[in-house]
Motif scaffolding. Sequence first.
Motif, mmCIF file in Angstrom:
data_model
loop_
_atom_site.group_PDB
_atom_site.id
_atom_site.type_symbol
_atom_site.label_atom_id
_atom_site.label_comp_id
_atom_site.label_asym_id
_atom_site.label_seq_id
_atom_site.Cartn_x
_atom_site.Cartn_y
_atom_site.Cartn_z
ATOM 1 N N SER A 1 0.839 -1.075 0.045
ATOM 2 C CA SER A 1 -0.034 -0.057 0.096
ATOM 3 C C SER A 1 0.988 1.160 -0.061
ATOM 4 C CB SER A 1 -0.887 0.155 1.213
ATOM 5 O OG SER A 1 -1.796 -1.229 1.164
ATOM 6 N N ALA A 2 1.916 1.346 0.768
ATOM 7 C CA ALA A 2 2.986 2.364 0.756
ATOM 8 C C ALA A 2 3.621 2.437 -0.444
ATOM 9 C CB ALA A 2 3.960 2.083 1.943
ATOM 10 N N ILE A 3 3.931 1.487 -1.061
ATOM 11 C CA ILE A 3 4.701 1.657 -2.637
ATOM 12 C C ILE A 3 3.624 2.231 -3.329
ATOM 13 C CG2 ILE A 3 5.673 0.261 -4.603
ATOM 14 C CD1 ILE A 3 6.814 -1.562 -2.068
ATOM 15 N N PHE A 4 2.314 1.851 -3.181
ATOM 16 C CA PHE A 4 1.192 2.221 -4.200
ATOM 17 C C PHE A 4 0.997 3.689 -3.998
ATOM 18 C CE2 PHE A 4 -3.373 2.599 -5.082
ATOM 19 C CZ PHE A 4 -3.303 2.811 -6.184
ATOM 20 N N LEU A 5 0.884 4.113 -2.799
ATOM 21 C CA LEU A 5 0.577 5.572 -2.633
ATOM 22 C C LEU A 5 1.703 6.336 -3.047
ATOM 23 C CD1 LEU A 5 -1.374 5.351 0.792
ATOM 24 C CD2 LEU A 5 -2.432 6.068 -1.426
ATOM 25 N N GLY A 6 3.006 6.033 -2.693
ATOM 26 C CA GLY A 6 4.215 6.758 -2.995
ATOM 27 C C GLY A 6 4.154 7.023 -4.560
ATOM 28 N N MET A 7 3.818 5.791 -5.404
ATOM 29 C CA MET A 7 3.808 5.854 -6.764
ATOM 30 C C MET A 7 2.747 6.915 -7.316
ATOM 31 S SD MET A 7 4.565 2.068 -8.267
ATOM 32 C CE MET A 7 4.043 2.684 -10.081
ATOM 33 N N MET A 8 1.742 7.121 -6.664
ATOM 34 C CA MET A 8 0.329 7.697 -7.251
ATOM 35 C C MET A 8 0.991 9.227 -6.902
ATOM 36 S SD MET A 8 -2.847 6.422 -7.643
ATOM 37 C CE MET A 8 -3.743 7.307 -6.673
ATOM 38 N N ILE A 9 1.836 9.606 -5.565
ATOM 39 C CA ILE A 9 2.274 10.737 -5.463
ATOM 40 C C ILE A 9 2.958 11.003 -6.573
ATOM 41 C CG2 ILE A 9 3.522 12.268 -4.187
ATOM 42 C CD1 ILE A 9 2.057 10.528 -1.624
ATOM 43 N N VAL A 10 4.059 10.420 -6.979
ATOM 44 C CA VAL A 10 5.141 10.792 -7.838
ATOM 45 C C VAL A 10 4.495 10.895 -9.210
ATOM 46 C CG1 VAL A 10 7.111 9.617 -9.280
ATOM 47 C CG2 VAL A 10 6.990 9.653 -6.651
ATOM 48 N N LEU B 1 1.442 11.810 -9.797
ATOM 49 C CA LEU B 1 0.541 12.948 -9.764
ATOM 50 C C LEU B 1 1.268 14.237 -9.796
ATOM 51 C CD1 LEU B 1 -2.808 12.040 -7.486
ATOM 52 C CD2 LEU B 1 -2.721 12.995 -9.839
ATOM 53 N N LEU B 2 2.307 14.259 -9.082
ATOM 54 C CA LEU B 2 2.783 15.532 -8.912
ATOM 55 C C LEU B 2 3.124 16.383 -9.924
ATOM 56 C CD1 LEU B 2 3.997 16.631 -6.090
ATOM 57 C CD2 LEU B 2 6.344 16.054 -6.773
ATOM 58 N N PRO B 3 3.592 15.645 -11.113
ATOM 59 C CA PRO B 3 3.912 16.791 -12.430
ATOM 60 C C PRO B 3 2.514 17.176 -12.982
ATOM 61 C CG PRO B 3 4.505 14.596 -12.840
ATOM 62 C CD PRO B 3 4.224 14.580 -11.737
ATOM 63 N N ARG B 4 1.502 16.508 -12.653
ATOM 64 C CA ARG B 4 0.104 16.737 -13.409
ATOM 65 C C ARG B 4 -0.192 17.846 -12.496
ATOM 66 N NH1 ARG B 4 -4.617 12.662 -14.631
ATOM 67 N NH2 ARG B 4 -5.970 14.129 -15.766
ATOM 68 N N ALA B 5 -0.266 17.989 -11.438
ATOM 69 C CA ALA B 5 -0.744 18.932 -10.270
ATOM 70 C C ALA B 5 -0.003 20.143 -10.460
ATOM 71 C CB ALA B 5 -0.558 18.366 -8.810
ATOM 72 N N LYS B 6 1.288 20.143 -10.819
ATOM 73 C CA LYS B 6 2.058 21.397 -11.126
ATOM 74 C C LYS B 6 1.412 21.954 -12.411
ATOM 75 C CE LYS B 6 6.524 20.407 -8.928
ATOM 76 N NZ LYS B 6 7.911 19.981 -9.233
ATOM 77 N N ALA B 7 1.016 21.264 -13.488
ATOM 78 C CA ALA B 7 0.740 21.848 -14.659
ATOM 79 C C ALA B 7 -0.754 22.261 -14.521
ATOM 80 C CB ALA B 7 0.709 20.579 -15.579
ATOM 81 N N ILE B 8 -1.471 21.560 -13.629
ATOM 82 C CA ILE B 8 -2.817 22.256 -13.492
ATOM 83 C C ILE B 8 -3.065 23.366 -12.826
ATOM 84 C CG2 ILE B 8 -5.263 21.581 -12.227
ATOM 85 C CD1 ILE B 8 -4.914 18.804 -13.423
ATOM 86 N N MET B 9 -1.907 23.494 -11.413
ATOM 87 C CA MET B 9 -1.625 24.719 -10.786
ATOM 88 C C MET B 9 -1.493 25.945 -11.760
ATOM 89 S SD MET B 9 -0.133 23.456 -7.013
ATOM 90 C CE MET B 9 0.403 24.866 -6.667
ATOM 91 N N SER B 10 -0.388 25.856 -12.718
ATOM 92 C CA SER B 10 -0.076 26.795 -13.167
ATOM 93 C C SER B 10 -1.072 27.047 -14.330
ATOM 94 C CB SER B 10 1.298 26.391 -13.778
ATOM 95 O OG SER B 10 1.200 25.325 -14.875
ATOM 96 N N ASN B 11 -1.810 26.415 -14.799
ATOM 97 C CA ASN B 11 -3.003 26.536 -15.598
ATOM 98 C C ASN B 11 -4.249 26.951 -15.198
ATOM 99 O OD1 ASN B 11 -1.269 26.301 -17.862
ATOM 100 N ND2 ASN B 11 -1.763 24.090 -17.848
ATOM 101 N N THR B 12 -4.608 26.900 -13.966
ATOM 102 C CA THR B 12 -5.943 27.176 -13.360
ATOM 103 C C THR B 12 -6.119 28.771 -13.479
ATOM 104 O OG1 THR B 12 -5.521 25.266 -11.670
ATOM 105 C CG2 THR B 12 -7.089 27.290 -11.241
ATOM 106 N N PRO B 13 -7.178 28.849 -13.906
ATOM 107 C CA PRO B 13 -7.753 30.397 -14.151
ATOM 108 C C PRO B 13 -8.024 30.958 -12.646
ATOM 109 C CG PRO B 13 -9.573 29.041 -14.828
ATOM 110 C CD PRO B 13 -8.259 28.228 -14.356
ATOM 111 N N GLU B 14 -7.603 32.516 -12.764
ATOM 112 C CA GLU B 14 -8.095 33.037 -11.457
ATOM 113 C C GLU B 14 -9.753 32.888 -11.165
ATOM 114 O OE1 GLU B 14 -6.311 35.701 -9.384
ATOM 115 O OE2 GLU B 14 -4.755 34.209 -9.871
#
Lengths: 221, 60
Positions: free
Chosen positions: B8-17, B19-32
């Motif tokens: 479970s820990a490996i799975f969650l760690g992989m999910m974070i890794v 998701l991180l680039p996708r979250a960064k991309a969405i954060m920079s493209n999120t409208p005000e």
Amino acid sequence: MATPYVLSRSGQSVLATNKLIRNTYTLLSMTLLFSALMAGLSMAVRVGPGAYLACTIGAFALIWLVLPRTANSASGIGVVFAITGLLGFSLGPILTMFLKMPGGAQTIMMALGGTGVIFLGLSGYALTTKRDFSFMGGFLFVGMLVVLGASLLNIFFAMPAASLAISAAVVMLMSGFILFDTGRIVNGGETNYVLATVSLYMSIFNIFISLLNLLGAARDE
Amino acid sequence: MDWMKISSAIFLGMMIVLLLPRAKAIMSNTPEAKPGDWNSAILPLLAVAGLIALLMAFAR
């Protein structure tokens, strides 16, 4: 004489959005039914707790590796059924555990009803107001990363209060995702009904699991 | 620690890794957000919180 063209384009856009909404909700209801059937099957064959993790990992592997390549083709529908079937099958051990508890069947029915009310209410709200909730994107994704990090830590520390707080946060985040995803469907941010279905299904699935955890804990008190 | 926890820990760690680039991309493209946008989202979410509290009270 640009007006008729503009009106025609606008009419086409409304038709395309309505078709997308109809396709998404039809596929979503079919996958939810299929999921319930698979959950029933896994309860009938009494799979072990390891099946939950194995099916969840399998479903996420399909979401990350296969779905992006097949979403624009007919095989995408088969992949959606594979994902939702695996996730439905993963519910078996959890539901069996709840059914063994006193009042477990009522807890499951309450979680199911609560999930239905939350999804229909929020989706109906986003569809009728036609608001654009894309401004929530950054907040929701950061929230999800925080929840995943907290869940990872809680595997090692195993604090029941933290587990409840995580479940409550997941319900709120997934509710936000329902608004965000439905807003994207209505406002043209999402044009693929296969991807839209998977996004909405994941929110519903996570709300159900988290509500089960919260209601189970409330009953134990 | 059993294998379920480690997996479970490996799975969650992989999910974070993952998701991180996708979250960064969405954060920079999120409208005000425009004035009133957050209110329109917070009110239904408060209703969800109320429903959860109600369901938990019933479950007790």
